[in-house]
Write an enzyme that holds these catalytic residues in place. Structure first.
Site, short mmCIF file in Angstrom:
data_model
loop_
_atom_site.label_atom_id
_atom_site.label_comp_id
_atom_site.label_asym_id
_atom_site.label_seq_id
_atom_site.Cartn_x
_atom_site.Cartn_y
_atom_site.Cartn_z
N LYS A 124 0.81 -1.22 0.00
CA LYS A 124 0.00 0.00 0.00
C LYS A 124 0.85 1.26 0.00
CE LYS A 124 -2.99 -3.05 0.27
NZ LYS A 124 -1.93 -4.03 0.33
N SER A 469 -4.02 -11.42 -2.34
CA SER A 469 -2.61 -11.09 -2.41
C SER A 469 -2.12 -11.32 -3.82
CB SER A 469 -1.82 -11.98 -1.44
OG SER A 469 -0.45 -11.92 -1.73
#
Length: 554
Positions: A124, A469
């Site tokens: 992120k 993921s």
């Protein structure tokens, strides 16, 4: 030329600010002559991918000093998705993206910096930095911390993506406890973001494909001295960008996002790139939608085969010529716009003009592609009328057209327990709902890893309004929008319903009539977000649909 920082360094009214800056080490000459450059990194000790960021910051500062600027080091918050996995902590990583972008903004605006170098790594942090760059629109350069190298055991390369599959294999009784410990010990042998093509490396590559980094930033391993030299060069380059006033929104144009999407399809990046590119485009005032990804995924072939699902790692791309090789292949196929300006103060055409792009198994030419379409796909249907995404490049061929029985879970943990206890069988479709943006949109690596470890990745599909993921492989479809908490139809699916997946037609549907769905909707009461206190309470009230990039609503 006048400096943005003049407001805190010049004139009698700035005496208080100058006094504080002198206390921080600046001289009168520095205050009068030198642009003030923010060097913001995400160093911390718990994330191995960040262990070299402070050292890189020092190198950047050397370059800034050398080129006539005055650097100040600062930090940004960060979370490791791998450590946050499968517990309450995983509600926070996606939400931290907005927090990191805001943290960069308040530091830059509060101190009126003239330019910034953002040193990032991991899932992120890199997209948040790009969002901040687009929002602030001051001269900016990104530098990643680089990838880790894969480990090895018994002559076989290992990486972090394989550990969750190892957990699944252990739960299924396929390996011993000693084998599990041996694998976890060697899977990540160096610092740097995980060696496979997860979200971390995917977003480092997106930053370079957008033109916001120096060449090689996305592929040079973290341990190489070449990365330290690149860091100093970044310090010199940011001064050139400042002097020429090359701004992020001049670089991150619609054409640049087209390039990034093309590279994304060619490498088979993480599905999370779709969330992040939509959010970055929003900050750059560029219109972008899932339909754009869908169109480009149909036009751009898959040129690379990275782990998970492939045999190569990011360091292999570095040794094959770096990302420039992929971009040159795409340009030769008229799929990449070389006229786009970059943070090197030149165009991509100038950067890759001398690249001798040979077709190798690490980065194939368009004519020799692994697959005719991109590694990511967008699907639509009555479960996901606003769209869902899948890493189609790592889906077994027989799972691309599949009908199975819905096994519905409202918590990731419950799904993992069912998989590891043998309650999920071939022919099932695991449906995990109420994990969308309002609940922090958790990654589902352990459920998909458990399916792979149990040998079910070519026999069972997984669908969620959460996300995956970049290490995920198999028939895993995520980002189903609208999410269940917003009343999305994925929340109407019941245990035992039949679900039809047709990735060739790009559709996903529950096989019940529209009338039946309407009847279910009349009595259906969506569950609230999973976390109702603190930052996530505020986040849930502001976040939009995954189909919009999970950006904050105005």
């Amino acid at each position: 030329m006048s400096k943005r920082s003049d407001i805190i360094t010049k004139g009698y009214a700035a005496a208080n600010q100058r006094s504080m800056l002198k206390a921080a080490g600046m001289s009168d000459k520095d205050l009068d002559e030198k642009p003030i450059i923010a060097v913001i990194h995400a160093f911390n000790e718990i994330i191995s991918g960040h262990h070299n960021l402070r050292e890189l910051c020092e190198r950047v500062k050397y370059g800034v000093y050398e080129a006539g600027g005055y650097p100040f080091e600062m930090t940004m918050p960060s979370i490791c998705d791998g450590i946050a996995m499968t517990h309450v902590g995983m509600h926070y990583p996606l939400a931290s993206r907005e927090l990191i972008a805001d943290a960069i903004e308040v530091q830059i605006q509060g101190h009126q910096f003239d330019a910034m170098v953002l040193i990032t790594n991991c899932d992120k942090i890199t997209p948040a930095a790009l969002m901040a760059a687009g929002r602030l629109n001051i001269p900016t350069l990104l530098l990643s911390g680089g990838c880790a190298e894969p480990g090895a055991l018994d002559g076989r390369l290992l990486d972090g993506s394989m550990i969750c599959e190892t957990v699944g294999a252990y739960a299924a009784g396929k390996i011993t406890h000693e084998e599990l410990i041996a694998r976890e010990t060697v899977a990540i042998p160096t610092i740097g973001c995980c060696a496979h093509l997860g979200t971390a490396n995917s977003m480092n590559i997106m930053a370079e494909a957008l033109g916001m980094t120096l060449p090689g930033s996305s592929t040079i391993p973290a341990t190489y001295s070449e990365r330290r030299r690149l860091a100093k060069e970044a310090g010199v380059k940011i001064m050139e960008l400042y002097n020429k006033q090359v701004l992020p929104r001049q670089i991150m144009t619609r054409e640049a996002f087209n390039n990034a999407m093309a590279v994304d399809m060619a490498i088979g990046g993480s599905t999370n790139t779709m969330l992040h590119l939509l959010a970055i485009a929003n900050e750059c005032k560029v219109e972008l939608s899932l339909d754009d990804f869908d169109q480009i995924s149909r036009e751009v072939p898959k040129l690379c085969s990275f782990s998970p699902g492939g045999e190569f790692h990011i360091q292999d791309l570095h040794h094959a010529g770096g990302l420039a090789t992929v971009m040159k292949h795409l340009k030769d196929g008229n799929m990449f716009d070389g006229s786009v300006l970059t943070a090197n103060a030149v165009t991509f055409d100038e950067l890759i003009a001398d690249v001798n792009a040979k077709s190798t198994d690490v980065a194939r030419s368009v004519a020799d592609a692994y697959k005719p379409e991109g590694g990511l796909a967008v699907v639509y249907g009555n479960i996901a009328p606003e769209g869902a995404v899948v890493k189609i490049g790592v889906v077994d061929e027989k799972m691309k057209q599949y009908t199975g029985t819905a096994r519905v879970f409202t918590r990731e943990e419950d799904a993992v327990t069912a998989i590891n206890s043998g309650k999920i069988v071939p022919g099932d479709v695991v449906l995990i709902v109420y994990e969308g943006p309002q609940s922090g949109m958790r990654e589902m690596l352990l459920p998909t890893g458990s399916l792979c470890g149990a040998g079910l990745d070519d026999k069972v599909a997984l669908i969620t309004d959460g996300r995956f993921s970049g290490a995920t492989r198999g028939a895993a479809i995520g980002h189903c929008s609208p999410e269940a908490s917003q009343g999305g139809p994925i929340g109407l699916v019941r245990e035992g319903d039949k679900i039809e997946i047709d990735l060739k037609a790009k559709t996903i549907n529950v096989l019940v009539s529209d009338e039946e769905l309407d009847e279910r909707r009349k009595t259906h009461v969506p569950l609230p977000p999973k976390v109702t206190e603190g930052y996530l309470r505020r986040y849930a009230k502001m976040v939009s649909s995954a189909s919009l990039g999970a950006i904050f609503e105005d």
